[in-house]
Scaffold this active site. Sequence first.
Site, PDB file in Angstrom:
ATOM      1  N   HIS A 116      -8.412 -24.185 -38.193  1.00  0.00           N
ATOM      2  CA  HIS A 116      -8.491 -25.392 -39.028  1.00  0.00           C
ATOM      3  C   HIS A 116      -9.894 -25.615 -39.590  1.00  0.00           C
ATOM      4  O   HIS A 116     -10.889 -25.388 -38.902  1.00  0.00           O
ATOM      5  CB  HIS A 116      -8.057 -26.634 -38.240  1.00  0.00           C
ATOM      6  CG  HIS A 116      -6.568 -26.800 -38.209  1.00  0.00           C
ATOM      7  ND1 HIS A 116      -5.931 -27.599 -37.279  1.00  0.00           N
ATOM      8  CD2 HIS A 116      -5.589 -26.281 -38.993  1.00  0.00           C
ATOM      9  CE1 HIS A 116      -4.619 -27.560 -37.490  1.00  0.00           C
ATOM     10  NE2 HIS A 116      -4.384 -26.764 -38.520  1.00  0.00           N
ATOM     11  N   ASP A 137     -11.732 -28.148 -40.075  1.00  0.00           N
ATOM     12  CA  ASP A 137     -12.682 -29.028 -39.383  1.00  0.00           C
ATOM     13  C   ASP A 137     -13.261 -28.386 -38.124  1.00  0.00           C
ATOM     14  O   ASP A 137     -14.009 -29.036 -37.379  1.00  0.00           O
ATOM     15  CB  ASP A 137     -12.047 -30.394 -39.067  1.00  0.00           C
ATOM     16  CG  ASP A 137     -10.851 -30.308 -38.162  1.00  0.00           C
ATOM     17  OD1 ASP A 137      -9.958 -29.471 -38.420  1.00  0.00           O
ATOM     18  OD2 ASP A 137     -10.793 -31.063 -37.177  1.00  0.00           O
ATOM     19  N   HIS A 138     -12.932 -27.103 -37.910  1.00  0.00           N
ATOM     20  CA  HIS A 138     -13.525 -26.352 -36.796  1.00  0.00           C
ATOM     21  C   HIS A 138     -14.242 -25.096 -37.285  1.00  0.00           C
ATOM     22  O   HIS A 138     -14.957 -24.454 -36.511  1.00  0.00           O
ATOM     23  CB  HIS A 138     -12.445 -25.986 -35.772  1.00  0.00           C
ATOM     24  CG  HIS A 138     -11.797 -27.203 -35.189  1.00  0.00           C
ATOM     25  ND1 HIS A 138     -12.045 -27.662 -33.918  1.00  0.00           N
ATOM     26  CD2 HIS A 138     -10.947 -28.105 -35.752  1.00  0.00           C
ATOM     27  CE1 HIS A 138     -11.377 -28.785 -33.724  1.00  0.00           C
ATOM     28  NE2 HIS A 138     -10.704 -29.078 -34.818  1.00  0.00           N
ATOM     29  N   HIS A 158      -0.806 -26.228 -31.213  1.00  0.00           N
ATOM     30  CA  HIS A 158      -1.443 -27.011 -32.287  1.00  0.00           C
ATOM     31  C   HIS A 158      -1.489 -26.133 -33.547  1.00  0.00           C
ATOM     32  O   HIS A 158      -1.083 -26.561 -34.624  1.00  0.00           O
ATOM     33  CB  HIS A 158      -2.837 -27.431 -31.845  1.00  0.00           C
ATOM     34  CG  HIS A 158      -3.673 -28.064 -32.918  1.00  0.00           C
ATOM     35  ND1 HIS A 158      -3.458 -29.339 -33.369  1.00  0.00           N
ATOM     36  CD2 HIS A 158      -4.722 -27.591 -33.638  1.00  0.00           C
ATOM     37  CE1 HIS A 158      -4.348 -29.619 -34.325  1.00  0.00           C
ATOM     38  NE2 HIS A 158      -5.117 -28.568 -34.502  1.00  0.00           N
ATOM     39  N   ASP A 209      -8.468 -28.288 -30.257  1.00  0.00           N
ATOM     40  CA  ASP A 209      -7.510 -29.352 -30.553  1.00  0.00           C
ATOM     41  C   ASP A 209      -6.257 -29.260 -29.687  1.00  0.00           C
ATOM     42  O   ASP A 209      -5.182 -29.701 -30.085  1.00  0.00           O
ATOM     43  CB  ASP A 209      -7.104 -29.313 -32.031  1.00  0.00           C
ATOM     44  CG  ASP A 209      -8.179 -29.925 -32.922  1.00  0.00           C
ATOM     45  OD1 ASP A 209      -9.208 -30.384 -32.394  1.00  0.00           O
ATOM     46  OD2 ASP A 209      -7.990 -29.930 -34.148  1.00  0.00           O
ATOM     47  N   HIS A 212     -12.598 -33.092 -30.461  1.00  0.00           N
ATOM     48  CA  HIS A 212     -12.806 -34.373 -31.157  1.00  0.00           C
ATOM     49  C   HIS A 212     -13.078 -35.489 -30.151  1.00  0.00           C
ATOM     50  O   HIS A 212     -12.647 -35.410 -29.003  1.00  0.00           O
ATOM     51  CB  HIS A 212     -11.552 -34.796 -31.954  1.00  0.00           C
ATOM     52  CG  HIS A 212     -11.218 -33.945 -33.119  1.00  0.00           C
ATOM     53  ND1 HIS A 212     -11.616 -34.227 -34.409  1.00  0.00           N
ATOM     54  CD2 HIS A 212     -10.503 -32.790 -33.207  1.00  0.00           C
ATOM     55  CE1 HIS A 212     -11.154 -33.306 -35.248  1.00  0.00           C
ATOM     56  NE2 HIS A 212     -10.479 -32.413 -34.535  1.00  0.00           N
TER      57      HIS A 212
HETATM   58 FE    FE Z   1      -9.498 -30.656 -35.423  1.00  0.00          FE
HETATM   59 ZN    ZN Z   2      -7.088 -28.504 -35.558  1.00  0.00          ZN
END
Ligand code: FE
Ligand code: ZN
Length: 233
Positions: free
Chosen positions: A61, A63-64, A114, A133, A171
Amino acid sequence: MTLDVKSILTRARVMDNYSYLLIDEKTKLSAIIDPSEVAPIVKVCNDLSIKPDYVLNTHHHFDHTDGNLELKKLYNLKIVGAEDRIPGIDIKVKDGETWALGESIAHIIDVSAHTQGHILWYFKDDKMLFTGDTLFNLCIGGLFEGTPQEMFEALKKIKLLPDDVSFYPGHEYTMHGVEDALRYNPSKELLEYVKNAELRLSKGLPVHPTKLGIEKKVNPYLQANTLEEFTRT
Ligand code: FE
Ligand code: ZN
């Protein structure tokens, strides 16, 4: 203990990601876990005069992994992950393998749910688990590419790890989990956990690291013992 870890809040107030700087104390080799945003990471590296040698990703993802290519250019580092969707990947690892940051050994645990190809970085001797996540404080990641069954199996693998292992989530989502956790089992342990979390957050500190032994008792998704119970949480 041979591994030093610094938590770096990235995408603050937007997605509240955590990236981590790991330093193997013997060799001084270092790595960034899930570089969500470059600037806060570079700042910590500059402050400590560190040039990271690796990026370690938990899953693909954005955001990683958004910082992968820029950090690779800046530091000429190598990117380690489980699959081709990880930007700039150089070294592929898979379930059951180990990967060494100097003398600190990570065990790779596949927890596809996920996303497919989601892995945990488990530094067994250092008792540190980076969960991306999959596991957050009091909650878990959504099912983007997996089934409830797959997530249940993934969490089972985490539940089998020793209680004195500390986990480091992808997160800061603790407060999102409070309501459901209280509804599921408003135990004395949970009330204490929430009080402590609020205190740490009010001081600008992350809620982690949390021992798995505690998380197993208060996180509703870890308390569920069957798939039926799990899907009800
Ligand atoms: Fe994330
Ligand atoms: Zn993720």
